[in-house]
Motif scaffolding. Structure first.
Motif, PDB file in Angstrom:
ATOM      1  N   LEU A  25      36.711  31.292  29.574  1.00 41.98           N
ATOM      2  CA  LEU A  25      37.449  32.294  30.714  1.00 41.98           C
ATOM      3  C   LEU A  25      37.676  31.402  31.775  1.00 41.98           C
ATOM      4  O   LEU A  25      36.627  30.516  32.650  1.00 41.98           O
ATOM      5  CB  LEU A  25      36.728  33.352  30.767  1.00 41.98           C
ATOM      6  N   ILE A  26      39.205  31.120  32.191  1.00 40.49           N
ATOM      7  CA  ILE A  26      39.672  30.552  33.237  1.00 40.49           C
ATOM      8  C   ILE A  26      39.795  31.896  34.711  1.00 40.49           C
ATOM      9  O   ILE A  26      41.003  32.137  33.649  1.00 40.49           O
ATOM     10  CB  ILE A  26      40.493  29.204  33.325  1.00 40.49           C
ATOM     11  N   ILE A  27      39.737  32.162  35.424  1.00 36.96           N
ATOM     12  CA  ILE A  27      40.287  32.927  36.526  1.00 36.96           C
ATOM     13  C   ILE A  27      40.576  32.168  37.909  1.00 36.96           C
ATOM     14  O   ILE A  27      38.950  31.388  37.934  1.00 36.96           O
ATOM     15  CB  ILE A  27      39.505  33.650  36.739  1.00 36.96           C
ATOM     16  N   THR A  28      41.441  32.122  38.231  1.00 35.21           N
ATOM     17  CA  THR A  28      41.481  31.761  40.008  1.00 35.21           C
ATOM     18  C   THR A  28      41.380  33.519  40.984  1.00 35.21           C
ATOM     19  O   THR A  28      42.083  34.458  40.645  1.00 35.21           O
ATOM     20  CB  THR A  28      41.748  31.213  40.567  1.00 35.21           C
ATOM     21  N   LEU A  29      40.750  33.074  41.820  1.00 32.63           N
ATOM     22  CA  LEU A  29      40.419  33.916  43.091  1.00 32.63           C
ATOM     23  C   LEU A  29      41.243  34.144  44.547  1.00 32.63           C
ATOM     24  O   LEU A  29      40.852  32.852  44.399  1.00 32.63           O
ATOM     25  CB  LEU A  29      38.750  34.521  42.754  1.00 32.63           C
ATOM     26  N   ASP A  30      41.267  35.278  45.025  1.00 32.43           N
ATOM     27  CA  ASP A  30      41.614  33.813  46.296  1.00 32.43           C
ATOM     28  C   ASP A  30      39.984  34.894  47.347  1.00 32.43           C
ATOM     29  O   ASP A  30      39.088  35.129  46.513  1.00 32.43           O
ATOM     30  CB  ASP A  30      42.800  35.263  47.050  1.00 32.43           C
ATOM     31  N   ALA A  31      40.084  34.731  48.378  1.00 32.80           N
ATOM     32  CA  ALA A  31      38.774  34.625  49.171  1.00 32.80           C
ATOM     33  C   ALA A  31      38.174  36.058  49.198  1.00 32.80           C
ATOM     34  O   ALA A  31      36.742  35.763  49.349  1.00 32.80           O
ATOM     35  CB  ALA A  31      38.743  34.062  50.642  1.00 32.80           C
ATOM     36  N   GLU A  32      38.769  37.287  49.204  1.00 32.78           N
ATOM     37  CA  GLU A  32      38.404  38.726  48.891  1.00 32.78           C
ATOM     38  C   GLU A  32      38.196  38.843  47.103  1.00 32.78           C
ATOM     39  O   GLU A  32      37.925  40.155  47.457  1.00 32.78           O
ATOM     40  CB  GLU A  32      39.537  39.763  49.507  1.00 32.78           C
ATOM     41  N   GLY A  33      38.064  38.158  46.200  1.00 31.57           N
ATOM     42  CA  GLY A  33      37.364  38.427  45.239  1.00 31.57           C
ATOM     43  C   GLY A  33      38.885  39.017  43.938  1.00 31.57           C
ATOM     44  O   GLY A  33      38.756  39.017  42.913  1.00 31.57           O
ATOM     45  N   THR A  34      39.544  39.166  44.955  1.00 31.51           N
ATOM     46  CA  THR A  34      41.012  39.293  43.630  1.00 31.51           C
ATOM     47  C   THR A  34      41.327  38.685  42.556  1.00 31.51           C
ATOM     48  O   THR A  34      41.721  37.128  43.340  1.00 31.51           O
ATOM     49  CB  THR A  34      42.224  39.902  44.887  1.00 31.51           C
ATOM     50  N   ILE A  35      41.814  39.052  41.801  1.00 31.18           N
ATOM     51  CA  ILE A  35      42.330  37.951  40.398  1.00 31.18           C
ATOM     52  C   ILE A  35      44.040  37.165  40.776  1.00 31.18           C
ATOM     53  O   ILE A  35      44.429  38.161  40.928  1.00 31.18           O
ATOM     54  CB  ILE A  35      41.825  38.903  39.444  1.00 31.18           C
ATOM     55  N   ARG A  36      44.607  36.426  41.070  1.00 35.85           N
ATOM     56  CA  ARG A  36      45.563  36.210  40.963  1.00 35.85           C
ATOM     57  C   ARG A  36      45.575  34.767  39.466  1.00 35.85           C
ATOM     58  O   ARG A  36      46.611  34.571  39.560  1.00 35.85           O
ATOM     59  CB  ARG A  36      45.685  34.709  42.020  1.00 35.85           C
ATOM     60  N   PHE A  37      45.131  34.472  38.630  1.00 37.70           N
ATOM     61  CA  PHE A  37      45.203  34.100  37.426  1.00 37.70           C
ATOM     62  C   PHE A  37      44.304  34.553  36.619  1.00 37.70           C
ATOM     63  O   PHE A  37      42.855  34.381  36.901  1.00 37.70           O
ATOM     64  CB  PHE A  37      46.112  32.587  37.889  1.00 37.70           C
ATOM     65  N   ALA A  38      44.151  34.563  35.161  1.00 34.55           N
ATOM     66  CA  ALA A  38      43.346  34.759  34.370  1.00 34.55           C
ATOM     67  C   ALA A  38      44.384  33.904  32.855  1.00 34.55           C
ATOM     68  O   ALA A  38      45.234  34.413  32.223  1.00 34.55           O
ATOM     69  CB  ALA A  38      43.186  35.787  33.771  1.00 34.55           C
ATOM     70  N   ASN A  39      43.517  33.091  32.228  1.00 32.90           N
ATOM     71  CA  ASN A  39      44.305  32.904  30.896  1.00 32.90           C
ATOM     72  C   ASN A  39      44.286  33.142  30.234  1.00 32.90           C
ATOM     73  O   ASN A  39      42.828  34.523  29.976  1.00 32.90           O
ATOM     74  CB  ASN A  39      43.219  30.988  30.489  1.00 32.90           C
ATOM     75  N   PRO A  40      44.067  33.259  28.945  1.00 32.12           N
ATOM     76  CA  PRO A  40      44.586  33.686  28.291  1.00 32.12           C
ATOM     77  C   PRO A  40      42.818  34.820  27.272  1.00 32.12           C
ATOM     78  O   PRO A  40      42.367  35.775  26.563  1.00 32.12           O
ATOM     79  CB  PRO A  40      45.263  33.251  26.420  1.00 32.12           C
ATOM     80  N   ALA A  41      42.270  33.421  27.404  1.00 29.87           N
ATOM     81  CA  ALA A  41      40.626  33.854  26.821  1.00 29.87           C
ATOM     82  C   ALA A  41      39.985  34.841  27.839  1.00 29.87           C
ATOM     83  O   ALA A  41      38.867  35.593  27.415  1.00 29.87           O
ATOM     84  CB  ALA A  41      39.649  32.755  27.168  1.00 29.87           C
ATOM     85  N   ALA A  42      39.801  34.826  29.357  1.00 28.57           N
ATOM     86  CA  ALA A  42      39.713  36.010  30.027  1.00 28.57           C
ATOM     87  C   ALA A  42      40.399  36.782  30.232  1.00 28.57           C
ATOM     88  O   ALA A  42      40.075  38.118  29.556  1.00 28.57           O
ATOM     89  CB  ALA A  42      39.885  34.964  31.817  1.00 28.57           C
ATOM     90  N   ARG A  43      41.637  37.103  29.609  1.00 30.78           N
ATOM     91  CA  ARG A  43      42.901  38.003  29.392  1.00 30.78           C
ATOM     92  C   ARG A  43      42.165  39.118  28.738  1.00 30.78           C
ATOM     93  O   ARG A  43      41.722  40.379  28.831  1.00 30.78           O
ATOM     94  CB  ARG A  43      44.358  38.215  29.276  1.00 30.78           C
ATOM     95  N   GLN A  44      41.689  38.297  27.192  1.00 31.04           N
ATOM     96  CA  GLN A  44      41.386  39.217  26.443  1.00 31.04           C
ATOM     97  C   GLN A  44      39.647  39.361  26.446  1.00 31.04           C
ATOM     98  O   GLN A  44      39.279  41.034  26.218  1.00 31.04           O
ATOM     99  CB  GLN A  44      40.987  38.272  24.998  1.00 31.04           C
ATOM    100  N   GLU A  45      39.056  38.390  26.770  1.00 32.04           N
ATOM    101  CA  GLU A  45      37.660  39.231  27.207  1.00 32.04           C
ATOM    102  C   GLU A  45      37.360  40.417  28.162  1.00 32.04           C
ATOM    103  O   GLU A  45      37.000  40.929  27.990  1.00 32.04           O
ATOM    104  CB  GLU A  45      37.007  37.627  27.155  1.00 32.04           C
ATOM    105  N   LEU A  46      37.551  39.972  29.222  1.00 32.74           N
ATOM    106  CA  LEU A  46      37.946  41.176  30.620  1.00 32.74           C
ATOM    107  C   LEU A  46      38.465  42.294  30.390  1.00 32.74           C
ATOM    108  O   LEU A  46      39.349  43.171  31.135  1.00 32.74           O
ATOM    109  CB  LEU A  46      38.461  40.278  31.729  1.00 32.74           C
TER     110      LEU A  46
END
Length: 199
Positions: A25-46
């Motif tokens: 699972l690959i996710i990027t967050l801003d400094a507040e913890g808001t999701i900016r990007f999620a790869n397909p594995a992360a989108r499906q799992e979460l």
């Protein structure tokens, strides 16, 4: 000759293919913890609703997808990553609820790449370790059971066999004399000594 623009497009295509087919699972967050990007594995799992580029369709904090008892671990990991000046990976473990309602355990690494112009975010890499932990727990239970049986066997060997004793008497037991593990209850067991002394 291949132009710089063509090389850049080829590099971007390779990167996209890697994260789109990654098991992690690959996710990027801003400094507040808001999701900016999620790869397909992360989108499906979460169960993250996102566009084709992996951008969430609505503002979504990663914390909202985490079990309440583990949100503190996530916040602590993000805070430690933000304090890092050398992009060190900060490990943490959390449980997430899937769309089916069951919980999965993730082991993750958070790395502060906000200063990296190509990422400009906190990078989170995670993997599902639910099955691995279940098997580890099962192995520990099996080992504990084996050691208990081994100790019982060694204890019986230390006591010897009936042939080692000049006197022995068979005392039948009833179903009610045993506990749920098939052991004779203490009260009944002590009565055997009383019987032996008075024989």
């Amino acid at each position: 000759r291949e132009s710089a623009a063509e090389r850049l497009r080829a590099s971007e295509a390779r990167s996209r293919a890697l994260y789109e087919h990654a098991v992690a699972l690959i996710i990027t967050l801003d400094a507040e913890g808001t999701i900016r990007f999620a790869n397909p594995a992360a989108r499906q799992e979460l169960n993250i609703a996102a566009d084709a580029d992996g951008m969430p369709r609505s503002s979504l904090r990663l914390e909202s997808l985490i079990d309440e008892q583990d949100r503190g671990a996530l916040r602590a990991a993000i805070a430690e990553a933000l304090r890092s000046v050398h992009e060190e990976a900060v490990p943490f473990s959390v449980r997430v609820r899937r769309r089916r309602g069951d919980f999965r355990t993730l082991e993750a690494l958070a790395r502060n790449l906000i200063a990296n112009v190509d990422v400009a975010a906190i990078l989170v890499n995670a993997r599902d370790v639910t099955e691995q932990r279940r098997l580890d727990a099962q192995r520990r239970r099996t080992e504990a059971k084996f050691l208990a049986q081994l100790r019982e066997s060694q204890k019986m060997q230390a006591l010897g066999t009936l042939a080692d004793y000049p006197q022995h008497e068979a005392i039948p037991t009833r179903w009610m004399d045993n506990d749920a593990y098939g052991h004779v209850n203490n009260v009944v067991y002590y009565s055997f000594f009383d019987t032996a002394v008075n024989m």
